[in-house]
Design an enzyme around this catalytic site. Structure first.
Site, mmCIF file in Angstrom:
data_model
loop_
_atom_site.group_PDB
_atom_site.id
_atom_site.type_symbol
_atom_site.label_atom_id
_atom_site.label_comp_id
_atom_site.label_asym_id
_atom_site.label_seq_id
_atom_site.Cartn_x
_atom_site.Cartn_y
_atom_site.Cartn_z
ATOM 1 N N GLU A 50 0.839 -1.216 0.000
ATOM 2 C CA GLU A 50 0.000 0.000 0.000
ATOM 3 C C GLU A 50 0.870 1.261 0.000
ATOM 4 O OE1 GLU A 50 -3.225 0.363 -0.391
ATOM 5 O OE2 GLU A 50 -3.698 -1.759 -0.366
ATOM 6 N N ASN A 54 1.310 3.982 -3.096
ATOM 7 C CA ASN A 54 1.034 5.405 -2.883
ATOM 8 C C ASN A 54 2.165 6.292 -3.409
ATOM 9 O OD1 ASN A 54 -1.452 4.994 -1.746
ATOM 10 N ND2 ASN A 54 -0.837 5.438 0.352
ATOM 11 N N ARG A 108 -9.407 4.068 -7.103
ATOM 12 C CA ARG A 108 -8.812 4.090 -5.757
ATOM 13 C C ARG A 108 -9.967 4.084 -4.765
ATOM 14 N NH1 ARG A 108 -4.360 2.305 -5.742
ATOM 15 N NH2 ARG A 108 -4.274 2.017 -7.962
HETATM 16 N N1 LIG Z 1 3.204 9.109 -1.123
HETATM 17 C C1 LIG Z 1 2.191 9.974 -1.304
HETATM 18 N N2 LIG Z 1 2.412 11.155 -1.949
HETATM 19 C C2 LIG Z 1 1.403 12.030 -2.153
HETATM 20 N N3 LIG Z 1 0.133 11.839 -1.728
HETATM 21 C C3 LIG Z 1 -0.145 10.700 -1.077
HETATM 22 C C4 LIG Z 1 0.859 9.700 -0.831
HETATM 23 N N4 LIG Z 1 0.289 8.679 -0.155
HETATM 24 C C5 LIG Z 1 -1.003 9.010 0.004
HETATM 25 N N5 LIG Z 1 -1.288 10.219 -0.550
HETATM 26 C C6 LIG Z 1 -2.596 10.927 -0.519
HETATM 27 O O1 LIG Z 1 -3.387 10.341 0.510
HETATM 28 C C7 LIG Z 1 -4.637 9.872 -0.041
HETATM 29 C C8 LIG Z 1 -5.089 8.652 0.729
HETATM 30 O O2 LIG Z 1 -4.202 7.550 0.520
HETATM 31 P P1 LIG Z 1 -4.772 6.063 0.644
HETATM 32 O O3 LIG Z 1 -3.677 5.117 0.335
HETATM 33 O O4 LIG Z 1 -5.440 5.939 1.971
HETATM 34 O O5 LIG Z 1 -5.903 6.011 -0.462
HETATM 35 P P2 LIG Z 1 -5.742 5.904 -2.053
HETATM 36 O O6 LIG Z 1 -4.330 5.593 -2.413
HETATM 37 O O7 LIG Z 1 -6.309 7.152 -2.653
HETATM 38 O O8 LIG Z 1 -6.667 4.667 -2.413
HETATM 39 P P3 LIG Z 1 -6.295 3.094 -2.225
HETATM 40 O O9 LIG Z 1 -5.031 3.035 -1.402
HETATM 41 O O10 LIG Z 1 -7.459 2.487 -1.508
HETATM 42 O O11 LIG Z 1 -6.109 2.576 -3.596
HETATM 43 C C9 LIG Z 1 -4.361 9.656 -1.512
HETATM 44 O O12 LIG Z 1 -5.535 9.735 -2.288
HETATM 45 C C10 LIG Z 1 -3.378 10.786 -1.821
HETATM 46 O O13 LIG Z 1 -4.055 12.011 -2.027
HETATM 47 MG MG LIG Z 2 -3.280 4.078 -1.525
#
Ligand SMILES: Nc1ncnc2c1ncn2[C@@H]1O[C@H](COP(=O)(O)OP(=O)(O)OP(=O)(O)O)[C@@H](O)[C@H]1O
Ligand SMILES: [Mg+2]
Length: 158
Positions: A50, A54, A108
């Site tokens: 995960e 990200n 997502r």
């Molecule tokens: N490494 C990162 N750099 C920039 N923004 C990030 C990063 N990690 C997370 N985010 C931000 O945090 C939000 C939430 O992350 P999360 O992993 O909980 O959900 P997601 O990636 O959008 O969906 P999923 O993980 O369920 O596919 C993301 O939509 C993004 O805006």
């Molecule tokens: Mg994610």
């Protein structure tokens, strides 16, 4: 006081989704030194997966960049830092909310951080917009009594 770690490793790879499996398998192989159960290993793999996804999708938005992993073993605990030098997170509190995503059109579900928090003992997010993001997660591996007994029996055998 300076902390002493029993083992450490560093991993760097470019932000290609093909490297996501490589990253989670590498961390799992490193963690296996703590003698985890299959379930504990699966939890670590999922959390790493995960965090790395990200970095690739949100941090670099599929542009070229470097993802770094620094893992440490201390006693029966694994600490994994996963970082990027990508776009950063504006509101960390909001990003951690279940179902919050800035990319709803890319299938997502906004559950990444929630999954990391449920599978690891602690998840800490540091981020600066335009500089990057670092996620630090830790998990204690619960060694079972029987394992210890078996181990001492084995080591005392002639
Ligand atoms: N490494 C990162 N750099 C920039 N923004 C990030 C990063 N990690 C997370 N985010 C931000 O945090 C939000 C939430 O992350 P999360 O992993 O909980 O959900 P997601 O990636 O959008 O969906 P999923 O993980 O369920 O596919 C993301 O939509 C993004 O805006
Ligand atoms: Mg994610």
């Amino acid at each position: 006081m300076e902390e002493h770690f029993e083992n450490e490793m560093n991993l760097e790879f470019i932000s290609k989704s093909a490297n996501e499996a490589f990253a989670r398998i590498s961390v799992a192989a490193f963690a296996s030194q703590l003698d985890p159960t299959i379930e504990e290993l699966a939890d670590i793999k999922t959390a790493v997966s995960e965090a790395v996804t990200n970095c690739i999708i949100h941090g670099y938005e599929n542009e070229f960049g470097v993802v770094k992993i620094h893992a440490k073993l201390n006693q029966n605990k694994i600490i994994v830092e996963i970082s990027d030098n990508g776009k950063g997170i504006e509101n960390i509190q909001l990003a951690k909310e279940p179902l919050y995503t800035t990319k709803p059109n890319l299938e997502r579900s906004g559950m990444g951080f929630t999954i990391m928090e449920s599978f690891m003992d602690s998840v800490d997010i540091e981020s600066i917009v335009g500089v990057g993001t670092k996620v630090t997660m830790s998990k204690k591996i619960k060694k079972e009594e029987t394992n210890q007994e078996e181990l001492s029996q084995m080591t005392s055998m002639p």
